[in-house]
Write a protein that holds these residues in place. Structure first.
Motif, PDB file in Angstrom:
ATOM      1  N   TRP A  25       0.844  -1.190   0.000  1.00  0.00           N
ATOM      2  CA  TRP A  25       0.000   0.000   0.000  1.00  0.00           C
ATOM      3  C   TRP A  25       0.880   1.241   0.000  1.00  0.00           C
ATOM      4  O   TRP A  25       1.742   1.406   0.857  1.00  0.00           O
ATOM      5  CB  TRP A  25      -0.906  -0.014   1.226  1.00  0.00           C
ATOM      6  N   ASP A  26       0.677   2.127  -0.966  1.00  0.00           N
ATOM      7  CA  ASP A  26       1.486   3.324  -1.149  1.00  0.00           C
ATOM      8  C   ASP A  26       0.742   4.530  -0.578  1.00  0.00           C
ATOM      9  O   ASP A  26      -0.239   5.000  -1.158  1.00  0.00           O
ATOM     10  CB  ASP A  26       1.770   3.508  -2.636  1.00  0.00           C
ATOM     11  N   LEU A  27       1.174   5.014   0.572  1.00  0.00           N
ATOM     12  CA  LEU A  27       0.522   6.121   1.261  1.00  0.00           C
ATOM     13  C   LEU A  27       0.562   7.403   0.439  1.00  0.00           C
ATOM     14  O   LEU A  27      -0.445   8.108   0.323  1.00  0.00           O
ATOM     15  CB  LEU A  27       1.177   6.353   2.627  1.00  0.00           C
ATOM     16  N   VAL A  28       1.707   7.725  -0.143  1.00  0.00           N
ATOM     17  CA  VAL A  28       1.846   8.975  -0.895  1.00  0.00           C
ATOM     18  C   VAL A  28       0.886   8.987  -2.087  1.00  0.00           C
ATOM     19  O   VAL A  28       0.203   9.980  -2.334  1.00  0.00           O
ATOM     20  CB  VAL A  28       3.307   9.175  -1.354  1.00  0.00           C
ATOM     21  N   THR A  29       0.814   7.874  -2.800  1.00  0.00           N
ATOM     22  CA  THR A  29      -0.095   7.792  -3.939  1.00  0.00           C
ATOM     23  C   THR A  29      -1.549   7.840  -3.476  1.00  0.00           C
ATOM     24  O   THR A  29      -2.394   8.444  -4.131  1.00  0.00           O
ATOM     25  CB  THR A  29       0.157   6.506  -4.741  1.00  0.00           C
ATOM     26  N   ALA A  30      -1.843   7.228  -2.340  1.00  0.00           N
ATOM     27  CA  ALA A  30      -3.206   7.264  -1.814  1.00  0.00           C
ATOM     28  C   ALA A  30      -3.615   8.698  -1.473  1.00  0.00           C
ATOM     29  O   ALA A  30      -4.755   9.099  -1.698  1.00  0.00           O
ATOM     30  CB  ALA A  30      -3.321   6.373  -0.581  1.00  0.00           C
ATOM     31  N   ILE A  31      -2.687   9.490  -0.965  1.00  0.00           N
ATOM     32  CA  ILE A  31      -2.993  10.865  -0.582  1.00  0.00           C
ATOM     33  C   ILE A  31      -3.103  11.766  -1.814  1.00  0.00           C
ATOM     34  O   ILE A  31      -4.024  12.562  -1.933  1.00  0.00           O
ATOM     35  CB  ILE A  31      -1.926  11.416   0.391  1.00  0.00           C
ATOM     36  N   PHE A  32      -2.168  11.616  -2.749  1.00  0.00           N
ATOM     37  CA  PHE A  32      -2.085  12.550  -3.875  1.00  0.00           C
ATOM     38  C   PHE A  32      -2.685  12.021  -5.174  1.00  0.00           C
ATOM     39  O   PHE A  32      -2.616  12.679  -6.196  1.00  0.00           O
ATOM     40  CB  PHE A  32      -0.632  12.971  -4.099  1.00  0.00           C
ATOM     41  N   GLY A  33      -3.252  10.831  -5.144  1.00  0.00           N
ATOM     42  CA  GLY A  33      -3.921  10.292  -6.324  1.00  0.00           C
ATOM     43  C   GLY A  33      -3.104   9.243  -7.043  1.00  0.00           C
ATOM     44  O   GLY A  33      -1.879   9.248  -7.002  1.00  0.00           O
ATOM     45  N   GLY A  34      -3.812   8.330  -7.657  1.00  0.00           N
ATOM     46  CA  GLY A  34      -3.164   7.269  -8.405  1.00  0.00           C
ATOM     47  C   GLY A  34      -3.539   5.909  -7.858  1.00  0.00           C
ATOM     48  O   GLY A  34      -4.389   5.784  -6.966  1.00  0.00           O
TER      49      GLY A  34
END
Length: 70
Positions: A25-34
């Motif tokens: 699970w990618d937190l940065v992508t979850a926050i900023f989209g993708g």
């Protein structure tokens, strides 16, 4: 100040890789989209986990005294 900002970003990145390694699970992508779900090989996940642990170990460096090596 620039070194502290860089260290904070490295720690955040390392913790993100730890989450990728443990939970895919990618937190940065979850926050900023993708696409925040990643599918990685076990070898890649081990590397991500090691980088994440290294980031956790670096947290005390951020709050340590700013001493230069002699």
């Amino acid at each position: 100040m620039l070194r502290r900002i860089a260290l904070v970003l490295v720690i955040i990145g390392a913790i993100n890789w730890l989450l990728v390694g443990l939970f895919e699970w990618d937190l940065v992508t979850a926050i900023f989209g993708g696409d925040h779900i990643r599918h990685s090989s076990w070898f890649s996940r081990i590397i991500y986990i090691l980088v994440g642990i290294s980031g956790l170990v670096a947290i005390p460096i951020l709050f340590g005294r700013n001493e230069r090596a002699r």
